[in-house]
Design an enzyme around this catalytic site. Sequence first.
Site, PDB file in Angstrom:
ATOM      1  N   PRO A 243      73.533  73.017  68.813  1.00 51.97           N
ATOM      2  CA  PRO A 243      73.516  72.083  67.680  1.00 51.97           C
ATOM      3  C   PRO A 243      74.897  71.779  67.113  1.00 51.97           C
ATOM      4  CG  PRO A 243      71.665  73.573  67.505  1.00 51.97           C
ATOM      5  CD  PRO A 243      72.503  74.065  68.652  1.00 51.97           C
ATOM      6  N   GLU A 245      77.778  71.841  68.758  1.00 49.22           N
ATOM      7  CA  GLU A 245      78.444  70.976  69.724  1.00 49.22           C
ATOM      8  C   GLU A 245      77.972  69.533  69.563  1.00 49.22           C
ATOM      9  OE1 GLU A 245      78.703  70.263  74.592  1.00 49.22           O
ATOM     10  OE2 GLU A 245      77.796  72.095  73.784  1.00 49.22           O
ATOM     11  N   HIS A 341      86.911  40.277  70.472  1.00 47.38           N
ATOM     12  CA  HIS A 341      88.300  40.149  70.893  1.00 47.38           C
ATOM     13  C   HIS A 341      88.468  39.126  72.014  1.00 47.38           C
ATOM     14  CE1 HIS A 341      89.054  43.878  68.643  1.00 47.38           C
ATOM     15  NE2 HIS A 341      90.342  43.719  68.854  1.00 47.38           N
TER      16      HIS A 341
END
Length: 382
Positions: A243, A245, A341
Site C-alpha cells: 500500500p 508503494e 501543444h
Amino acid sequence: MRRSLYDTEHEDFRAAFRAFVRAEITPHLAEWEAAGIVPRELFAAAGEAGFVGMAVPAEYGGGGVPDFRFSAVVAEEIGAGGISGAGLGLATHNDICLPYVLALATAEQRERWLPGLASGELVAAIAMTEPGTGSDLTGIRTSARREGGAYVVDGAKTFITNGINADLVITVVRTDRSSRHGGLSLLVLERGMPGFTRGRNLDKLGQHAQDTAELAFDGVRVPEVNLLGEEGGAFVQLVANLPQERLSIAVLAVAAARAALDQTLGYVKQRKAFGRPIGSFQNSRFVLAEIATEVAVAQSFVDDCVRAHVRGELSAEEAAQAKWWCTELQGRVVDRCLQLHGGYGYMLEYPIAKAYADARITRIYGGTTEIMKEVVGRGLGL
C-alpha cells in the site's frame, strides 16, 4: 483550494529538496537520460542533505521522523520537476526498500545496513518480478535452499529498479515449493556475492535515467543472517508494504499531472492561431477546465489517503484505488496536454513529450491498473 496536509516543517523540507533538485539533478538530467543511469553519488549527496532515510532512527544516522508526508513531498517534487527517471531511484530506496529493513531487520542487520542506507552510501533495490512472473507473486520460481549455514539461490529477476546501482537487493525467493503463499521468503543479496550477476540495463520507452536491470543468481551463497524476517513470511510482508508503494506512485502521478497542466497553461497563453492565443478558444478552455477539475479532485483524495496512512489506517483497497485512478489520470492529462501543444508536443525539446513517455509505465509498475481493480473488487466481497 488551500491544502492542509502539510505543516511548516514539511514545506521547509519541500523548499530544501526543490533547491537540491535544481542544483544536483536538473543540470545533469539530459546527460543521465542519455547514459540510462544516475551516478551512485546522487544517493550519497541526497543522504548528506537529509533526503534519504528520513524514517531511519537517528541512532543509525537517519532523520528519525517516521512521517510519510516527508516522502510524499519528495514524490511530489519529483513529479513536479519532471525528473521521474532520475528521482525514482531515491523514492524506491526510501519508500519501498527501507520499510522492509525498518520493520523486519534484526538488531545485527540494523547495525550492519541502516547507517549506509541512511547516508546513501548503500543503495537498495527490491527484486520481485521474474521473466515469467509479474503481478502473481505466487508464481515466483527463484529458489533458495539451505546448505551449511547459508541459502543457495538460483533464478532470475527482471525490471528491477536500481538494479545496476544497488548494493543491497531485497530478493523474493521460494524456500518451500510445497506452499504457494507460505513458501516465499526475503533474502538480502549483497553486491559482490559470487554468482550474483547483473544483466542488461534495460532500454525503456521513458524514464531513461532510471537504471532498470535484469539480475541473475547462479548458486549464490547467501548467509542465513541475511534472511529478512521469518522464513516463509514474505507474502504477508509484501502485502503489508505494497500500500505505501502504491500510494507513493499515486502522489507522484498527481504531481506530474499538475505539472503538465501548468506547462500547458503557459503554452496556450503564448501560442497563437488565427491571430489569437490558442487558449482563448472554447475547446482549449473546456479541456483545461476538465483537467484542472480532475487534478483537484484526485489531489483531495490522495491527500486523504496520505493522512490515513500516517495514522496507520490506509487499507490495501484504498491504496489500490489511489494508484489506478491517479496513474490513469496522469496518462489522460499528459495526452490531452500534448495534443494542445500540437506538433511541438511531439518534439522531445518540449517537456510535455518527455512527460508523455515517462507517464506510460505508472499504470504498470507497482501493480497494473487491472490488478488494482481486482484488489478493489475483492474488497467489495466480489
